[in-house]
Scaffold this motif. Structure first.
Motif, PDB file in Angstrom:
ATOM      1  N   LYS A 286       8.558  -2.288  -6.155  1.00 33.40           N
ATOM      2  CA  LYS A 286       7.771  -2.085  -4.928  1.00 33.40           C
ATOM      3  C   LYS A 286       6.311  -2.452  -5.197  1.00 33.40           C
ATOM      4  N   PRO A 287       5.953  -3.733  -5.033  1.00 36.92           N
ATOM      5  CA  PRO A 287       4.602  -4.187  -5.392  1.00 36.92           C
ATOM      6  C   PRO A 287       3.478  -3.447  -4.674  1.00 36.92           C
ATOM      7  N   ASP A 288       3.716  -3.026  -3.422  1.00 35.72           N
ATOM      8  CA  ASP A 288       2.665  -2.301  -2.707  1.00 35.72           C
ATOM      9  C   ASP A 288       2.394  -0.941  -3.348  1.00 35.72           C
ATOM     10  N   GLU A 289       3.446  -0.276  -3.817  1.00 37.56           N
ATOM     11  CA  GLU A 289       3.253   1.021  -4.471  1.00 37.56           C
ATOM     12  C   GLU A 289       2.623   0.849  -5.856  1.00 37.56           C
ATOM     13  N   LEU A 290       2.967  -0.238  -6.527  1.00 33.08           N
ATOM     14  CA  LEU A 290       2.367  -0.512  -7.836  1.00 33.08           C
ATOM     15  C   LEU A 290       0.869  -0.784  -7.671  1.00 33.08           C
ATOM     16  N   GLU A 291       0.532  -1.529  -6.633  1.00 33.62           N
ATOM     17  CA  GLU A 291      -0.881  -1.787  -6.348  1.00 33.62           C
ATOM     18  C   GLU A 291      -1.591  -0.494  -5.978  1.00 33.62           C
ATOM     19  N   ALA A 292      -0.934   0.330  -5.199  1.00 30.92           N
ATOM     20  CA  ALA A 292      -1.524   1.623  -4.819  1.00 30.92           C
ATOM     21  C   ALA A 292      -1.791   2.481  -6.059  1.00 30.92           C
ATOM     22  N   LEU A 293      -0.852   2.473  -7.007  1.00 29.79           N
ATOM     23  CA  LEU A 293      -1.010   3.225  -8.256  1.00 29.79           C
ATOM     24  C   LEU A 293      -2.249   2.757  -9.016  1.00 29.79           C
ATOM     25  N   PHE A 294      -2.382   1.437  -9.207  1.00 31.17           N
ATOM     26  CA  PHE A 294      -3.513   0.901  -9.982  1.00 31.17           C
ATOM     27  C   PHE A 294      -4.840   1.161  -9.281  1.00 31.17           C
ATOM     28  N   PHE A 295      -4.848   0.953  -7.962  1.00 28.25           N
ATOM     29  CA  PHE A 295      -6.088   1.151  -7.202  1.00 28.25           C
ATOM     30  C   PHE A 295      -6.484   2.628  -7.199  1.00 28.25           C
ATOM     31  N   GLY A 296      -5.484   3.485  -6.964  1.00 24.92           N
ATOM     32  CA  GLY A 296      -5.775   4.920  -6.868  1.00 24.92           C
ATOM     33  C   GLY A 296      -6.248   5.502  -8.179  1.00 24.92           C
ATOM     34  N   GLN A 297      -5.569   5.163  -9.282  1.00 22.25           N
ATOM     35  CA  GLN A 297      -5.977   5.667 -10.588  1.00 22.25           C
ATOM     36  C   GLN A 297      -7.357   5.135 -10.982  1.00 22.25           C
ATOM     37  N   SER A 298      -7.729   3.979 -10.453  1.00 26.46           N
ATOM     38  CA  SER A 298      -9.047   3.386 -10.752  1.00 26.46           C
ATOM     39  C   SER A 298     -10.143   3.912  -9.836  1.00 26.46           C
ATOM     40  N   GLY A 299      -9.802   4.806  -8.900  1.00 25.75           N
ATOM     41  CA  GLY A 299     -10.810   5.439  -8.046  1.00 25.75           C
ATOM     42  C   GLY A 299     -11.236   4.629  -6.846  1.00 25.75           C
ATOM     43  N   LEU A 300     -10.458   3.623  -6.476  1.00 25.19           N
ATOM     44  CA  LEU A 300     -10.868   2.763  -5.356  1.00 25.19           C
ATOM     45  C   LEU A 300     -10.629   3.405  -3.995  1.00 25.19           C
TER      46      LEU A 300
ATOM     47  N   PRO B 115      -6.983  -0.570   7.954  1.00 26.02           N
ATOM     48  CA  PRO B 115      -5.563  -0.183   7.929  1.00 26.02           C
ATOM     49  C   PRO B 115      -4.905  -0.324   6.551  1.00 26.02           C
ATOM     50  N   TYR B 116      -5.202  -1.430   5.840  1.00 27.03           N
ATOM     51  CA  TYR B 116      -4.561  -1.616   4.537  1.00 27.03           C
ATOM     52  C   TYR B 116      -5.051  -0.577   3.525  1.00 27.03           C
ATOM     53  N   PHE B 117      -6.324  -0.220   3.626  1.00 30.45           N
ATOM     54  CA  PHE B 117      -6.870   0.839   2.777  1.00 30.45           C
ATOM     55  C   PHE B 117      -6.134   2.148   3.032  1.00 30.45           C
ATOM     56  N   LEU B 118      -5.967   2.486   4.314  1.00 23.77           N
ATOM     57  CA  LEU B 118      -5.300   3.741   4.680  1.00 23.77           C
ATOM     58  C   LEU B 118      -3.837   3.740   4.236  1.00 23.77           C
ATOM     59  N   GLU B 119      -3.193   2.557   4.366  1.00 29.05           N
ATOM     60  CA  GLU B 119      -1.790   2.441   3.964  1.00 29.05           C
ATOM     61  C   GLU B 119      -1.617   2.669   2.467  1.00 29.05           C
ATOM     62  N   LEU B 120      -2.438   1.958   1.668  1.00 29.96           N
ATOM     63  CA  LEU B 120      -2.347   2.108   0.214  1.00 29.96           C
ATOM     64  C   LEU B 120      -2.746   3.502  -0.233  1.00 29.96           C
ATOM     65  N   SER B 121      -3.787   4.044   0.390  1.00 30.07           N
ATOM     66  CA  SER B 121      -4.266   5.376   0.035  1.00 30.07           C
ATOM     67  C   SER B 121      -3.186   6.427   0.274  1.00 30.07           C
ATOM     68  N   SER B 122      -2.460   6.268   1.381  1.00 34.88           N
ATOM     69  CA  SER B 122      -1.374   7.198   1.698  1.00 34.88           C
ATOM     70  C   SER B 122      -0.250   7.093   0.660  1.00 34.88           C
ATOM     71  N   LYS B 123       0.090   5.851   0.276  1.00 32.38           N
ATOM     72  CA  LYS B 123       1.128   5.647  -0.731  1.00 32.38           C
ATOM     73  C   LYS B 123       0.696   6.261  -2.067  1.00 32.38           C
TER      74      LYS B 123
ATOM     75  N   PRO C 213     -12.657  -6.323  -9.439  1.00 34.36           N
ATOM     76  CA  PRO C 213     -11.530  -5.507  -9.903  1.00 34.36           C
ATOM     77  C   PRO C 213     -10.413  -5.389  -8.877  1.00 34.36           C
ATOM     78  N   THR C 214     -10.732  -5.462  -7.589  1.00 33.09           N
ATOM     79  CA  THR C 214      -9.691  -5.422  -6.553  1.00 33.09           C
ATOM     80  C   THR C 214      -8.719  -6.586  -6.730  1.00 33.09           C
ATOM     81  N   ILE C 215      -9.258  -7.781  -7.000  1.00 36.40           N
ATOM     82  CA  ILE C 215      -8.429  -8.976  -7.153  1.00 36.40           C
ATOM     83  C   ILE C 215      -7.610  -8.891  -8.440  1.00 36.40           C
ATOM     84  N   ARG C 216      -8.260  -8.519  -9.535  1.00 35.10           N
ATOM     85  CA  ARG C 216      -7.560  -8.472 -10.829  1.00 35.10           C
ATOM     86  C   ARG C 216      -6.481  -7.390 -10.853  1.00 35.10           C
ATOM     87  N   LEU C 217      -6.726  -6.245 -10.225  1.00 32.52           N
ATOM     88  CA  LEU C 217      -5.717  -5.188 -10.199  1.00 32.52           C
ATOM     89  C   LEU C 217      -4.520  -5.598  -9.337  1.00 32.52           C
ATOM     90  N   SER C 218      -4.784  -6.287  -8.236  1.00 29.20           N
ATOM     91  CA  SER C 218      -3.690  -6.767  -7.396  1.00 29.20           C
ATOM     92  C   SER C 218      -2.855  -7.802  -8.148  1.00 29.20           C
TER      93      SER C 218
END
Length: 423
Positions: free
Chosen positions: A214-228, A236-244, A273-278
């Protein structure tokens, strides 16, 4: 003068060994100089020396002055009881054994050539030079430099292997987890490398395995743990990933308190970092079992194909959550993948093959020699003195040379310095 210089003179017999005598005028024949000891105790172990008519086996201690024996309190240390020869530059006092016999002493200043002494003093003369040998490095033959750089490259790999071994200990010997941590650090490059690394260590790699489909959840994990997701946004995409991420955080009981903050300042947008984490998330959603794919890949072309990955769709039109940009596919460039080959793939291959008792030096040399030379201030400075960097092999070796030898005046441990001193 440094004692290290006298170690070099003794170890390589850079003195008149044919006519050398002790200070008691006894003849000396050196069968073996012994094993150089870099820890506490006598400087050379298990030497074999004929002094007069007697063949001795034991240790050799080296000082600038004979009296340094007492200055270092060796007379109180039993580790020096088996010293068979005291090698000094200047003999200013006799040293006696416990039975009151004189310890044989070789005074080197009478046997070192003036040329070697002059070359040594010239090389290590205090100055503002970038390299001690910068005015003489062009005098060294290509063959010597090429062999020394190859040796330095593998020395650098050994240093990186030590880091990998430490990561294995903290990762329950999971090579896949170690690869992830190394890749994360290198995806962050110099500016965000430590922050990405701390992110990769903030959760168990089993979480990546469970989310890899699930690439969206993997991205959410990396972004969230990095404090983004710490900032407030209505995108909307921020809210979606943040919720995941909030769901993932609760499910796996995650914490990111130890994760270092990310930096955007003075970075080119493609390195945000947004690009590299994705890109990292897309890589791990594309390849399950990435470690064994990396270990088994044999050429640069296949590595480029393996790491041919981009971002999720949102980041094709964004560099940050807030601002839209021109639509572009943000795939990893070949120059970026080259850095991954240099700093992650080759060191991991080298360390893994060492762990299973397999030598793969030729394959590693072939691969690293295909990578273009790196560009940085150190390499530019070396090339101004003498063009040497034809591939990543030489650039990695030159970084090792500068950081581990030149910066610490270790000319006596360097093949280039040795050659110049011996001329």
């Amino acid at each position: 003068m440094q004692e290290a210089f006298l170690h070099y003179i003794w170890k390589h017999k850079k003195f008149d060994v044919l006519h050398a005598q002790t200070t008691q005028y006894e003849s000396l024949t050196i069968t073996s100089v012994g094993q150089h000891n870099h820890n506490s105790g006598p400087d050379f172990f298990n030497a074999q020396i004929r002094i007069g008519e007697q063949l001795w086996a034991g240790n050799v201690e080296i000082h600038i002055n004979s009296s340094d024996w007492f200055a270092h309190h060796h007379e109180q240390d039993k580790a020096y009881d088996n010293v068979i020869l005291h090698v000094v530059y200047n003999h200013d006092t006799d040293i006696f054994r416990q039975d009151n016999s004189v310890l044989p002493t070789l005074e080197l200043k009478n046997y070192i050539s003036k040329d070697i002494l002059s070359n040594y003093n010239s090389l290590l003369a205090k100055s503002e030079k970038w390299l001690n040998c910068e005015n003489q490095i062009n005098l060294v033959e290509d063959f010597i430099i090429d062999n020394w750089l190859e040796r330095l490259y593998f020395e650098r790999l050994e240093d990186k292997t030590n880091v990998i071994q430490q990561l294995l200990k903290t990762s329950n010997n999971d090579w896949e987890a170690v690869l992830f941590k190394l890749l994360a650090k290198n995806f962050g490059l110099k500016v965000n490398g430590e922050a990405f690394f701390s992110m990769s260590k903030s959760f168990d790699f089993s979480v990546v395995r469970k989310l890899s489909s699930k690439p969206d959840e993997l991205e959410a994990l990396f972004f969230g743990q990095s404090g983004l997701f710490n900032e407030v946004s209505e995108v909307p995409y921020f809210l979606e990933l943040s919720s995941k991420y909030n769901f993932i955080k609760q499910k796996f009981r995650l914490s990111n308190e130890s994760v270092l903050p990310l930096k955007f300042f003075r970075l080119r947008p493609k390195n945000f970092p947004t690009i590299r984490l994705s890109q990292l998330a897309m890589l791990y959603s594309t390849h399950q079992g990435l470690f064994f794919k990396v270990i088994n890949v044999k050429n640069k072309k296949d590595i480029y194909e393996m790491f041919k990955t981009g971002t999720s769709t949102f980041w094709e039109t964004h560099y940050t959550f807030q601002k839209e940009s021109k639509a572009t596919q943000k795939n990893l460039s070949k120059s970026f993948i080259d850095l991954l080959i240099i700093n992650t793939i080759i060191p991991l291959k080298f360390a893994y093959n060492q762990s299973i008792g397999k030598r793969n030096n030729e394959a590693i040399l072939k691969l690293v020699s295909q990578i273009k030379p790196e560009k940085n201030q150190v390499i530019t400075a070396f090339n101004k003195l003498r063009p040497m960097a034809n591939s990543a092999l030489q650039t990695q070796a030159l970084l090792q040379l500068k950081n581990k030898y030149c910066n610490y005046n270790k000319c006596l441990q360097c093949a280039i310095g040795n050659t110049l001193i011996a001329k």
